[in-house]
Design an enzyme around this catalytic site. Structure first.
Site, PDB file in Angstrom:
ATOM      1  N   ASP A 294      21.454  -7.939  -9.459  1.00 49.73           N
ATOM      2  CA  ASP A 294      20.115  -8.282  -8.966  1.00 49.73           C
ATOM      3  C   ASP A 294      19.565  -9.485  -9.740  1.00 49.73           C
ATOM      4  OD1 ASP A 294      19.191  -7.251 -11.424  1.00 49.73           O
ATOM      5  OD2 ASP A 294      18.966  -5.265 -10.561  1.00 49.73           O
TER       6      ASP A 294
ATOM      7  N   ASP B  34      16.126 -11.181 -11.458  1.00 48.43           N
ATOM      8  CA  ASP B  34      14.749 -11.008 -11.895  1.00 48.43           C
ATOM      9  C   ASP B  34      14.147 -12.371 -12.181  1.00 48.43           C
ATOM     10  OD1 ASP B  34      14.881  -8.141 -11.934  1.00 48.43           O
ATOM     11  OD2 ASP B  34      16.127  -8.346 -13.724  1.00 48.43           O
TER      12      ASP B  34
ATOM     13  N   ASP C 107      14.819  -7.340 -24.872  1.00 46.84           N
ATOM     14  CA  ASP C 107      15.579  -6.476 -25.770  1.00 46.84           C
ATOM     15  C   ASP C 107      16.694  -7.198 -26.519  1.00 46.84           C
ATOM     16  OD1 ASP C 107      16.907  -6.725 -23.349  1.00 46.84           O
ATOM     17  OD2 ASP C 107      17.038  -4.576 -22.943  1.00 46.84           O
TER      18      ASP C 107
HETATM   19  P1  ATP Z   1      21.292  -5.000 -15.183  1.00 50.94           P
HETATM   20  O1  ATP Z   1      20.262  -5.277 -14.135  1.00 50.94           O
HETATM   21  O2  ATP Z   1      22.572  -5.688 -14.978  1.00 50.94           O
HETATM   22  O3  ATP Z   1      21.434  -3.580 -15.524  1.00 50.94           O
HETATM   23  P2  ATP Z   1      19.399  -6.402 -16.811  1.00 50.94           P
HETATM   24  O4  ATP Z   1      19.562  -7.041 -18.155  1.00 50.94           O
HETATM   25  O5  ATP Z   1      18.989  -7.286 -15.692  1.00 50.94           O
HETATM   26  O6  ATP Z   1      20.760  -5.659 -16.537  1.00 50.94           O
HETATM   27  P3  ATP Z   1      17.077  -4.887 -16.187  1.00 50.94           P
HETATM   28  O7  ATP Z   1      16.814  -3.466 -16.464  1.00 50.94           O
HETATM   29  O8  ATP Z   1      17.198  -5.351 -14.791  1.00 50.94           O
HETATM   30  O9  ATP Z   1      18.400  -5.221 -16.989  1.00 50.94           O
HETATM   31  O10 ATP Z   1      15.972  -5.713 -16.961  1.00 50.94           O
HETATM   32  C1  ATP Z   1      15.796  -7.099 -16.776  1.00 50.94           C
HETATM   33  C2  ATP Z   1      15.432  -7.758 -18.089  1.00 50.94           C
HETATM   34  O11 ATP Z   1      14.193  -7.220 -18.594  1.00 50.94           O
HETATM   35  C3  ATP Z   1      16.427  -7.522 -19.204  1.00 50.94           C
HETATM   36  O12 ATP Z   1      17.479  -8.443 -19.174  1.00 50.94           O
HETATM   37  C4  ATP Z   1      15.561  -7.701 -20.439  1.00 50.94           C
HETATM   38  O13 ATP Z   1      15.352  -9.059 -20.727  1.00 50.94           O
HETATM   39  C5  ATP Z   1      14.244  -7.107 -20.013  1.00 50.94           C
HETATM   40  N1  ATP Z   1      14.161  -5.667 -20.358  1.00 50.94           N
HETATM   41  C6  ATP Z   1      14.506  -4.622 -19.576  1.00 50.94           C
HETATM   42  N2  ATP Z   1      14.301  -3.460 -20.202  1.00 50.94           N
HETATM   43  C7  ATP Z   1      13.802  -3.759 -21.411  1.00 50.94           C
HETATM   44  C8  ATP Z   1      13.374  -2.972 -22.522  1.00 50.94           C
HETATM   45  N3  ATP Z   1      13.442  -1.643 -22.499  1.00 50.94           N
HETATM   46  N4  ATP Z   1      12.909  -3.649 -23.609  1.00 50.94           N
HETATM   47  C9  ATP Z   1      12.843  -4.989 -23.638  1.00 50.94           C
HETATM   48  N5  ATP Z   1      13.238  -5.754 -22.615  1.00 50.94           N
HETATM   49  C10 ATP Z   1      13.706  -5.172 -21.516  1.00 50.94           C
HETATM   50 MG    MG Z   2      18.496  -6.684 -13.713  1.00 49.17          MG
END
Ligand code: ATP
Ligand code: MG
Length: 453
Positions: free
Chosen positions: A70, A72, A150
Site C-alpha cells: 500500500d 501512504d 518508528d
Molecule cells: P507495511 O504497510 O508494509 O506493513 P508500513 O511501514 O507501511 O509497512 P504501516 O503500518 O502502513 O507500515 O505504517 C506506515 C508508516 O507509519 C510506517 O512506515 C511508519 O513510518 C509509521 N508508523 C506506523 N506505525 C507506527 C508506530 N507504531 N510508531 C511510529 N510510527 C509508525
Molecule cells: Mg503501509
C-alpha cells in the site's frame, strides 16, 4: 511557533536527525512503480500548494526493489483541507486522525505531519502512567513527523515536487546494512507504543533484516507492556504478523523474544522446550499452509488459523471438564469453546463473525466421524464443510492414527463419484451393524422406514 522552539522540543526526547536529500539522479525509485491512485493524490495536493510525500513502507519497499502493498502519503495539509480537495475522502481515526482517499477498493491513506508532545497540551495528546501515547493529534513539521516514525527505514519521504528522497534517520544506510533500527532511544520508543516491538519483529522477518542490537535488546524485558494495548489493535497486529505471508517465521521469532505469550497466553501454556506439543505442531502446520496460500494469492480466513492454533488448548479444557463435572464430551466441548474463546478475545479481539466460524469448525470435528446413513452426504453440503475437512486433515498429520484414517476416508469420499460414495457409506453401515451395539433394538417406525427405503 518559530523554528527554534520546534528544534528545542525535538532535542528533548529525540536525537537531532540529519536530513539527507537524495536527488532523482541518485536513486532508483521510478514513478512507474507507484500506483496511479497514489500519484493522483500526491499531484492533487502538490497542485493545491501543499507539500506531498510518499512515506513509510511504500518508499522502503520501492527502495528495496519490491512492490509495496500500500501507499501512504504525508502532507502539511490538515485533514479538513484534505477533505476539501477530494470528494472521495473519509476522515477516520481517533488515536490518529487520518484521511482515506477511496478509489473503489483501493485506499490511499493521507496523514498530516505529526508533531511532538507538550505536557500542557492535554487536549490533543494524552500519555498513560507507563509513558504510552493514548491520544496523538498534534500536527507539526515534516522534521518532527520524521522523528515520530518508528524505524529509520520507515522515515524516508519521496517528494512529488522534484522526485527526490528525504532520508532523515539514515534509513538508506540501514537498508543497505539490512537493519531494523528504531529512531531515538529504544526503551522510550517502546514505552510510547509497545506495538513497535511487534513491528520490529514483523519487519525483520518480512524484509529478512536483522534487528539492530540496541533495538532488539529491550524487547524481552518490555514485552509485558503489550498487555496494555487494546485488544482490537492487537487483533489487527496479530493478523499482520501471522497472516501476511511470513507467519511461520514471525511466530518463531516472536517466541524467541518471549512476545508470543503476551498475545496468546492460552496457547503458550502448551509450549514445550523442544517445540514438541500438538499445539506447537499444528501452529507450524497451519502457519506454513497460510504462508503458502498467501504466496498463491488464495483467500485466507483468520477463523481457520485461530481454530487450528486454539484446538488443543480447547480439547484439553474439555477433557478436564468431563473429568471434573461428569458432563458428556459434546457438552464439554461446547463449554470449553466458550471458556477458551472468552479468554482469548480479552487479549485479541477476534470479531464475532470469526469466533462463530471457529465454533463451527470445532463442532464439525465432532460430527465428521459420524458418516452413517445420509449423514456423510448432508455434512458435505454444510457451508463450513471444506474448512472442517481441511482442519481434520491437519489434525491427522499431527495425531496420526484414527484421525488420519478418517481424513483419508473423507478425501476419497469427496473425489469419488455418486456410486462409489454410496458404496463407501454402505460399507460403513455394514461395519456398524456388525459391531455389537448396546441399544440396537428400538421399535422401528414402519412408516418412516418405508419411505426411506
Ligand atoms: P507495511 O504497510 O508494509 O506493513 P508500513 O511501514 O507501511 O509497512 P504501516 O503500518 O502502513 O507500515 O505504517 C506506515 C508508516 O507509519 C510506517 O512506515 C511508519 O513510518 C509509521 N508508523 C506506523 N506505525 C507506527 C508506530 N507504531 N510508531 C511510529 N510510527 C509508525
Ligand atoms: Mg503501509
Amino acid at each position: 511557533m518559530n523554528n527554534n522552539d520546534l528544534q528545542q522540543r525535538g532535542h528533548r526526547v529525540y536525537p537531532n536527525l540529519a536530513l539527507n536529500i537524495i536527488t532523482r539522479q541518485e536513486h532508483s525509485v521510478s514513478r512507474q512503480l507507484i500506483s496511479e491512485n497514489a500519484l493522483k493524490v500526491l499531484y492533487r495536493l502538490h497542485g493545491a500548494g501543499y507539500e506531498a510525500y510518499l512515506v513509510g513502507g511504500g518508499v522502503r519497499d520501492l527502495m528495496l526493489g519490491g512492490t509495496p502493498k500500500d501507499f501512504d502519503v504525508a502532507t502539511n495539509a490538515t485533514p479538513e483541507q484534505i477533505r476539501q480537495l477530494f470528494r472521495n475522502c473519509r476522515l477516520i481515526g481517533r488515536r490518529f486522525r487520518l484521511a482515506h482517499i477511496m478509489f473503489g477498493r483501493d485506499i490511499i491513506e493521507v496523514a498530516t505531519f505529526r508533531g511532538h508532545h507538550q505536557e500542557q497540551n492535554t487536549q490533543l495528546s494524552v500519555q498513560s502512567d507507563q509513558g504510552m501515547l493514548l491520544r496523538d493529534n498534534v500536527y507539526g513539521t515534516k522534521d518532527e513527523d520524521a522523528e515520530r516514525r518508528d524505524f529509520t527505514i520507515n522515515a524516508m519521504y519521496y517528494n512529488i515536487a522534484d522526485y527526490s528522497i528525504h532520508d532523515y534517520a539514515g534509513g538508506v544506510e540501514d537498508l543497505e546494512d539490512r537493519l531494523v533500527r528504531l529512531i531515538g532511544d529504544p526503551k522510550t520508543r517502546y514505552r510510547e507504543d509497545p506495538v513497535r516491538m511487534l513491528r520490529a519483529i514483523r519487519f525483520a522477518v518480512k524484509l529478512d533484516f536483522d534487528i539492530e542490537e540496541d533495538t532488539a535488546e529491550p524487547i524481552e524485558r518490555l514485552a509485558y507492556l503489550l498487555s496494555d494495548i487494546p485488544a482490537a489493535r492487537l487483533y489487527e497486529e496479530s493478523l499482520k504478523m501471522l497472516q501476511s505471508g511470513y507467519g511461520l517465521e514471525t511466530y518463531h521469532l516472536m517466541r524467541e523474544y518471549n512476545v508470543f505469550e503476551q498475545l496468546f497466553p492460552v496457547i503458550s501454556e502448551h509450549f514445550t522446550p523442544d517445540y514438541s506439543s500438538n499445539t506447537e505442531h499444528i501452529l507450524d502446520l497451519s502457519l506454513d499452509s497460510t504462508d503458502i496460500r498467501v504466496e498463491e494469492n488464495k483467500r485466507i480466513n483468520p477463523a481457520f488459523m485461530f481454530a487450528a492454533i486454539l484446538w488443543y488448548p480447547m480439547i484439553e479444557r474439555a477433557n478436564k471438564l468431563v473429568e471434573e463435572t461428569n458432563i458428556n464430551f459434546y457438552d464439554a466441548v461446547m463449554e470449553a469453546s466458550n471458556q477458551v474463546l472468552d479468554r482469548v478475545v480479552k487479549r485479541i479481539a477476534i470479531p464475532r463473525r470469526h469466533t462463530a466460524t471457529i465454533r463451527e469448525i470445532w463442532q464439525l470435528q465432532l460430527r465428521l466421524p459420524r458418516r452413517n446413513g445420509k449423514r456423510a452426504f448432508r455434512l458435505m453440503e454444510l457451508n463450513k464443510f471444506r474448512a472442517g475437512f481441511d482442519f481434520l486433515k491437519m489434525r491427522g498429520e499431527v495425531e496420526g492414527g484414527e484421525i488420519k484414517e478418517l481424513a483419508l476416508w473423507w478425501d476419497t469420499f469427496q473425489s469419488a463419484g455418486r456410486n462409489m460414495r454410496q458404496a463407501m457409506v454402505n460399507d460403513l453401515n455394514q461395519a456398524s451393524t456388525q459391531k455389537p451395539r448396546a441399544r440396537r433394538r428400538k421399535p422401528a417406525n414402519k412408516k418412516k422406514s418405508k419411505t426411506e427405503s
